[in-house]
Design a protein around this motif. Structure first.
Motif, mmCIF file in Angstrom:
data_model
loop_
_atom_site.group_PDB
_atom_site.id
_atom_site.type_symbol
_atom_site.label_atom_id
_atom_site.label_comp_id
_atom_site.label_asym_id
_atom_site.label_seq_id
_atom_site.Cartn_x
_atom_site.Cartn_y
_atom_site.Cartn_z
ATOM 1 N N THR A 190 -6.435 96.678 42.469
ATOM 2 C CA THR A 190 -5.447 95.597 42.344
ATOM 3 C C THR A 190 -5.752 94.686 41.165
ATOM 4 O O THR A 190 -4.878 94.325 40.389
ATOM 5 N N CYS A 191 -7.037 94.307 41.038
ATOM 6 C CA CYS A 191 -7.419 93.377 39.966
ATOM 7 C C CYS A 191 -8.218 94.069 38.865
ATOM 8 O O CYS A 191 -8.757 93.400 37.985
ATOM 9 N N GLN A 192 -8.307 95.424 38.949
ATOM 10 C CA GLN A 192 -9.064 96.215 37.967
ATOM 11 C C GLN A 192 -10.511 95.756 37.851
ATOM 12 O O GLN A 192 -11.116 95.760 36.778
ATOM 13 N N GLY A 193 -11.068 95.325 38.989
ATOM 14 C CA GLY A 193 -12.472 94.968 39.029
ATOM 15 C C GLY A 193 -12.793 93.575 38.535
ATOM 16 O O GLY A 193 -13.961 93.201 38.469
ATOM 17 N N SER A 194 -11.784 92.790 38.185
ATOM 18 C CA SER A 194 -12.058 91.452 37.654
ATOM 19 C C SER A 194 -12.250 90.408 38.753
ATOM 20 O O SER A 194 -12.861 89.368 38.520
ATOM 21 N N GLY A 195 -11.720 90.672 39.947
ATOM 22 C CA GLY A 195 -11.794 89.689 41.028
ATOM 23 C C GLY A 195 -10.726 88.618 40.930
ATOM 24 O O GLY A 195 -10.653 87.720 41.784
ATOM 25 N N ARG A 196 -9.885 88.695 39.869
ATOM 26 C CA ARG A 196 -8.862 87.677 39.654
ATOM 27 C C ARG A 196 -7.490 88.333 39.462
ATOM 28 O O ARG A 196 -7.389 89.440 38.917
ATOM 29 N N THR A 197 -6.447 87.650 39.910
ATOM 30 C CA THR A 197 -5.076 88.090 39.684
ATOM 31 C C THR A 197 -4.262 86.902 39.178
ATOM 32 O O THR A 197 -4.740 85.766 39.192
#
Length: 374
Positions: A190-197
């Motif tokens: 969902t966030c491509q591993g960034s932890g942020r949206t």
């Protein structure tokens, strides 16, 4: 039905084996008999037998019961009515993460959420550059972090914690691999591993977090470099996704331009030198411009044959280790004019016998062969 083998015998350990010894033996045997690694007909059965033995002996309570009662523990199988069906442990901890990676597409990779991708740029340089080395400056377009969103991809840089991974950038996945149940952490899609949206994407970078900008790159060409030599410039590559982490690396791959007459063989430079018959027969001196800016003087001895080589030492390519320099090797060749005028033809006819050499053709062939074999 055959009698069950002793668990300690299966794992090839003594009855007082430590937890470390058990794990070491299990690791070795599991690698050896895993059905994906071993084609033997009984590999699957042995693999399950090894699992069962380790499942009992690695559990302190089950091991105490086994040491006391053997396979006839009160209450039946320690695994319940269904018997042993595999056990739920993290096999990456036991066998190492690289064990399963060979079955699912390669080795470990660095996390996408904390480092951007690497970039490869090819740059052509003249042969002279590898003799003297030196600094080079080039202007190229590279991705840079978007200032309008601080690399987050979100409008005005406003992001929120990803609800699917609770901001960690990773999700836990349970996977059945044969009789094993493996728990592993994977990058959140969902966030491509960034932890942020984010709710609204940045218009400047279309939500990518990076834009293309002109940059001046400075690097040094090492002496003796070859085509394919790569120079690494840390953190000059693709910015980290969503502005979280460090940029990837930039690799400059050197391509050595083709020289007008030299060919390279390691540290040596090889060239062909076409010469007229009189130059080969009587000898001559040829002076050529060289890539080290010092003239190359080639002395052709009298009676040089077409195909002979002349070596000029220490005028080739420097060693990449900084010690010594290769040679220049010159291949002498007879240059044959495309046509002769009548006067030249007449002169050659009068000299034919003298220029052909002494003896019959077969004798000259034999003499030449003897000279080559010395």
């Amino acid at each position: 039905m055959s009698e069950k083998r002793d668990y300690y015998e299966i794992l090839d350990v003594s009855r007082d084996a430590s937890e470390k010894d058990l794990k070491k033996s299990f690791r070795s045997l599991a690698r050896k008999y895993h059905p994906d690694k071993n084609d033997s007909p009984d590999a699957d059965e042995k693999f399950k037998e090894i699992q069962e033995a380790y499942a009992v002996l690695s559990d302190p309570e089950k091991r105490r019961n086994y040491d006391r009662f053997g396979h006839n523990s009160p209450g039946g199988s320690p695994f319940g009515p269904g018997g042993f069906q595999g056990f739920d442990i993290n096999l990456e901890d036991i066998l190492g993460g690289d064990f399963f990676s060979s079955f699912f597409g390669g080795g470990r990779r660095r996390s996408a959420q904390n480092q951007g991708n690497d970039i490869l740029v090819r740059h052509e340089i003249p042969l002279k550059s590898i003799l003297i080395g030196g600094k080079v400056e080039i202007d190229i377009d590279l991705p840079i972090s978007c200032d309008d969103c601080n690399g987050t991809g979100a409008k005005d840089g406003v992001t929120s914690s990803c609800s699917d991974c609770n901001g960690s950038g990773q999700v836990r996945v349970r996977q059945q691999i044969g009789p094993f149940v493996q728990d592993s952490l994977r990058s959140c899609q969902t966030c491509q591993g960034s932890g942020r949206t984010y709710a609204v994407k940045c218009k400047t970078c279309s939500g990518s977090g990076s834009i293309t900008g002109a940059q001046t790159i400075r690097f040094e060409i090492p002496k003796g470099a070859q085509t394919g030599t790569r120079l690494r410039m840390r953190n000059k590559g693709q910015p980290a996704p969503f502005g979280r982490g460090v940029s990837g690396d930039l690799f400059i791959e050197l391509i050595i331009e083709e020289h007008s007459w030299f060919e390279r063989n390691g540290m040596d430079l090889i060239m062909s030198l076409p010469l007229g018959y009189s130059d080969l027969a009587l000898g001559t001196t040829i002076t050529l411009p060289h890539i080290d800016d010092k003239d190359l003087t080639i002395k052709i001895p009298p009676r040089t044959n077409s195909g002979d080589t002349i070596t000029i030492q220490s005028r080739g390519v420097p060693s990449s280790r900084g010690v010594g320099r290769g040679d220049v090797v010159i291949l002498c060749k007879l240059h044959m004019p495309k046509k002769f005028n009548k006067a030249t033809k007449k002169s050659l006819e009068s000299l034919r016998n003298e220029l052909s050499g002494e003896g019959e053709t077969l004798d000259r062939i034999i003499d030449d062969a003897e000279d080559r074999r010395r």
